[in-house]
Motif scaffolding. Structure first.
Motif, PDB file in Angstrom:
ATOM      1  N   TRP A 199       0.833  -1.209   0.000  1.00 50.57           N
ATOM      2  CA  TRP A 199       0.000   0.000   0.000  1.00 50.57           C
ATOM      3  C   TRP A 199       0.862   1.252   0.000  1.00 50.57           C
ATOM      4  CZ3 TRP A 199      -3.712  -2.274   4.204  1.00 50.57           C
ATOM      5  CH2 TRP A 199      -4.754  -2.962   3.571  1.00 50.57           C
ATOM      6  N   HIS A 200       1.953   1.225   0.755  1.00 52.64           N
ATOM      7  CA  HIS A 200       2.843   2.391   0.790  1.00 52.64           C
ATOM      8  C   HIS A 200       3.411   2.662  -0.593  1.00 52.64           C
ATOM      9  CE1 HIS A 200       5.878   5.230   2.099  1.00 52.64           C
ATOM     10  NE2 HIS A 200       6.796   4.496   1.488  1.00 52.64           N
ATOM     11  N   LYS A 201       3.841   1.615  -1.276  1.00 51.28           N
ATOM     12  CA  LYS A 201       4.423   1.775  -2.605  1.00 51.28           C
ATOM     13  C   LYS A 201       3.409   2.323  -3.592  1.00 51.28           C
ATOM     14  CE  LYS A 201       7.222  -0.731  -5.991  1.00 51.28           C
ATOM     15  NZ  LYS A 201       7.868  -2.023  -6.332  1.00 51.28           N
ATOM     16  N   LYS A 202       2.135   1.984  -3.390  1.00 51.51           N
ATOM     17  CA  LYS A 202       1.074   2.438  -4.294  1.00 51.51           C
ATOM     18  C   LYS A 202       0.386   3.713  -3.809  1.00 51.51           C
ATOM     19  CE  LYS A 202      -0.015  -2.063  -6.341  1.00 51.51           C
ATOM     20  NZ  LYS A 202      -1.071  -3.053  -6.646  1.00 51.51           N
ATOM     21  N   ASP A 203       0.982   4.336  -2.769  1.00 54.63           N
ATOM     22  CA  ASP A 203       0.448   5.586  -2.218  1.00 54.63           C
ATOM     23  C   ASP A 203      -0.966   5.443  -1.657  1.00 54.63           C
ATOM     24  OD1 ASP A 203       2.753   7.040  -2.732  1.00 54.63           O
ATOM     25  OD2 ASP A 203       2.086   7.624  -4.725  1.00 54.63           O
ATOM     26  N   LYS A 204      -1.307   4.251  -1.196  1.00 57.15           N
ATOM     27  CA  LYS A 204      -2.621   4.038  -0.586  1.00 57.15           C
ATOM     28  C   LYS A 204      -2.485   4.151   0.936  1.00 57.15           C
ATOM     29  CE  LYS A 204      -4.420   1.196  -4.362  1.00 57.15           C
ATOM     30  NZ  LYS A 204      -5.055  -0.084  -4.770  1.00 57.15           N
ATOM     31  N   HIS A 205      -2.137   5.356   1.353  1.00 54.44           N
ATOM     32  CA  HIS A 205      -1.803   5.575   2.758  1.00 54.44           C
ATOM     33  C   HIS A 205      -3.024   5.503   3.676  1.00 54.44           C
ATOM     34  CE1 HIS A 205       2.078   6.532   1.155  1.00 54.44           C
ATOM     35  NE2 HIS A 205       1.569   7.524   0.436  1.00 54.44           N
ATOM     36  N   LEU A 216       2.156   3.577  10.806  1.00 51.94           N
ATOM     37  CA  LEU A 216       1.043   4.511  10.958  1.00 51.94           C
ATOM     38  C   LEU A 216       1.530   5.956  10.886  1.00 51.94           C
ATOM     39  CD1 LEU A 216      -1.980   4.903  11.519  1.00 51.94           C
ATOM     40  CD2 LEU A 216      -1.469   4.740  13.968  1.00 51.94           C
ATOM     41  N   GLY A 217       2.608   6.254  11.593  1.00 46.17           N
ATOM     42  CA  GLY A 217       3.144   7.613  11.569  1.00 46.17           C
ATOM     43  C   GLY A 217       3.601   8.022  10.181  1.00 46.17           C
ATOM     44  N   ASN A 236       2.603  11.014   5.000  1.00 44.61           N
ATOM     45  CA  ASN A 236       2.362  11.015   3.564  1.00 44.61           C
ATOM     46  C   ASN A 236       1.002  11.576   3.181  1.00 44.61           C
ATOM     47  OD1 ASN A 236       4.831   9.963   2.621  1.00 44.61           O
ATOM     48  ND2 ASN A 236       4.239   7.911   3.239  1.00 44.61           N
ATOM     49  N   LEU A 237       0.105  11.703   4.158  1.00 41.99           N
ATOM     50  CA  LEU A 237      -1.190  12.341   3.914  1.00 41.99           C
ATOM     51  C   LEU A 237      -1.210  13.780   4.434  1.00 41.99           C
ATOM     52  CD1 LEU A 237      -3.824   9.515   4.606  1.00 41.99           C
ATOM     53  CD2 LEU A 237      -3.006  10.395   2.413  1.00 41.99           C
ATOM     54  N   ASP A 238      -0.013  14.293   4.755  1.00 42.06           N
ATOM     55  CA  ASP A 238       0.161  15.688   5.190  1.00 42.06           C
ATOM     56  C   ASP A 238      -0.542  16.005   6.507  1.00 42.06           C
ATOM     57  OD1 ASP A 238       1.499  15.973   2.789  1.00 42.06           O
ATOM     58  OD2 ASP A 238      -0.230  16.819   1.746  1.00 42.06           O
ATOM     59  N   ASN A 239      -0.829  14.983   7.312  1.00 40.61           N
ATOM     60  CA  ASN A 239      -1.424  15.219   8.628  1.00 40.61           C
ATOM     61  C   ASN A 239      -0.298  15.090   9.653  1.00 40.61           C
ATOM     62  OD1 ASN A 239      -2.899  15.245  11.039  1.00 40.61           O
ATOM     63  ND2 ASN A 239      -4.666  14.264  10.063  1.00 40.61           N
ATOM     64  N   TYR A 240       0.456  16.175   9.781  1.00 39.88           N
ATOM     65  CA  TYR A 240       1.696  16.114  10.551  1.00 39.88           C
ATOM     66  C   TYR A 240       1.466  16.092  12.061  1.00 39.88           C
ATOM     67  CZ  TYR A 240       3.273  17.155   5.894  1.00 39.88           C
ATOM     68  OH  TYR A 240       3.477  17.104   4.537  1.00 39.88           O
ATOM     69  N   ALA A 299       7.179  10.820  -0.827  1.00 41.83           N
ATOM     70  CA  ALA A 299       5.869  11.121  -1.408  1.00 41.83           C
ATOM     71  C   ALA A 299       5.722  12.609  -1.720  1.00 41.83           C
ATOM     72  CB  ALA A 299       4.758  10.666  -0.468  1.00 41.83           C
ATOM     73  N   ASP A 300       6.222  13.471  -0.819  1.00 43.30           N
ATOM     74  CA  ASP A 300       6.044  14.907  -0.973  1.00 43.30           C
ATOM     75  C   ASP A 300       7.225  15.594  -1.648  1.00 43.30           C
ATOM     76  OD1 ASP A 300       3.611  14.803   0.310  1.00 43.30           O
ATOM     77  OD2 ASP A 300       4.460  15.167   2.291  1.00 43.30           O
TER      78      ASP A 300
END
Length: 258
Positions: free
Chosen positions: A23-29, A52-53, A58-62, A218-219
């Motif tokens: 999922w990480h590789k496919k950006d399905k965070h 999880l962190g 990767n979803l910009d929820n820092y 990702a960013d």
């Protein structure tokens, strides 16, 4: 029976982490977050909390990422990757001083980590502890390199170990190029930029293919090398290619999804 149960549990854990990596590789965070969130907190080990962190990052929820990493602070104290990911969350969460401290600790534990070196410099720059330009004017002048504004939005970052990086905080720049292949899974993230840059190197600058390396997130797109002249040559040529719509679209048509 107890040993069988333990073995079965280990196999299930391996399968879960294999799925999380995919999922990480496919950006399905969000899939990562949903799956781990369904596991009671008391049953999440250090590795799962790290997954999880990273997904929150990767979803910009820092803020969520920071809280997640700090929940395993004792376990992460000796892990350079934990400090790096925490620093990443602090940096993009607008806390450069905290990011600086995290990247400094990451480098104490792993002095050769180029990502931490780069982000340490960026954090210090954001905190007002570095000159305005990431790459000194003297260094650019010595190499005969043109003014830095010709590279924007790319930035050059020099490192204390003598290496140099070209970075791009991905966003709206050339978004339409990646959007043309959105149905194939391209999103314009750092990995997609690396795929594009790899085709550019192979076809436009093959003499640099073994010199320039990529280490995207990702960013962020990031290229690095120890050869400053090679980086200058790549950076200027790649930026010029990006400004040539017909050329960059043609190159991207042969990029492979990472």
């Amino acid at each position: 029976m107890e040993n069988n149960d333990r073995n079965e549990g280990n196999e299930l854990e391996k399968e879960l982490k294999k799925q999380l990596d995919l999922w990480h590789k496919k950006d399905k965070h969000q899939n990562i977050i949903n799956t781990i969130s369904d596991i009671p907190e008391a049953e999440r080990d250090y590795s799962l909390v790290s997954y999880l962190g990273r997904a929150w990052n990767n979803l910009d929820n820092y803020e969520e990422a920071i809280a997640c990493f700090l929940s395993v602070e004792d376990q992460g104290a000796s892990d350079p990757l934990w400090h790096y990911r925490l620093g990443y969350a602090y940096y993009y969460g607008g806390k450069p001083e905290a990011a600086e401290a995290a990247f400094e600790q990451s480098l104490k534990l792993n002095p050769e980590d180029q990502d931490s070196q780069m982000f340490l410099r960026l954090s210090r720059n954001a905190a007002g502890k570095q000159p305005e330009h990431l790459l000194s004017a003297n260094l650019a002048a010595e190499a005969g390199f043109p003014e830095e504004d010709k590279l924007a939005p790319f930035q050059l970052v020099s490192h204390n170990n003598g290496s140099i990086s070209l970075i791009l905080n991905v966003g709206n720049y050339k978004r339409e190029v990646f959007g043309a292949r959105a149905e194939e899974g391209f999103e314009g993230n750092g990995y997609d930029w690396a795929s594009l840059a790899a085709v550019f190197l192979q076809e436009q600058k093959p003499e640099l293919a073994d010199v320039i390396r990529f280490d995207p997130e990702a960013d962020m797109f990031a290229a690095y090398t120890d050869n400053k002249e090679a980086m200058f040559s790549f950076a200027l040529a790649f930026k010029e290619a990006c400004e040539n719509d017909a050329l960059i679209i043609d190159l991207f048509s042969r990029a492979e999804l990472d």
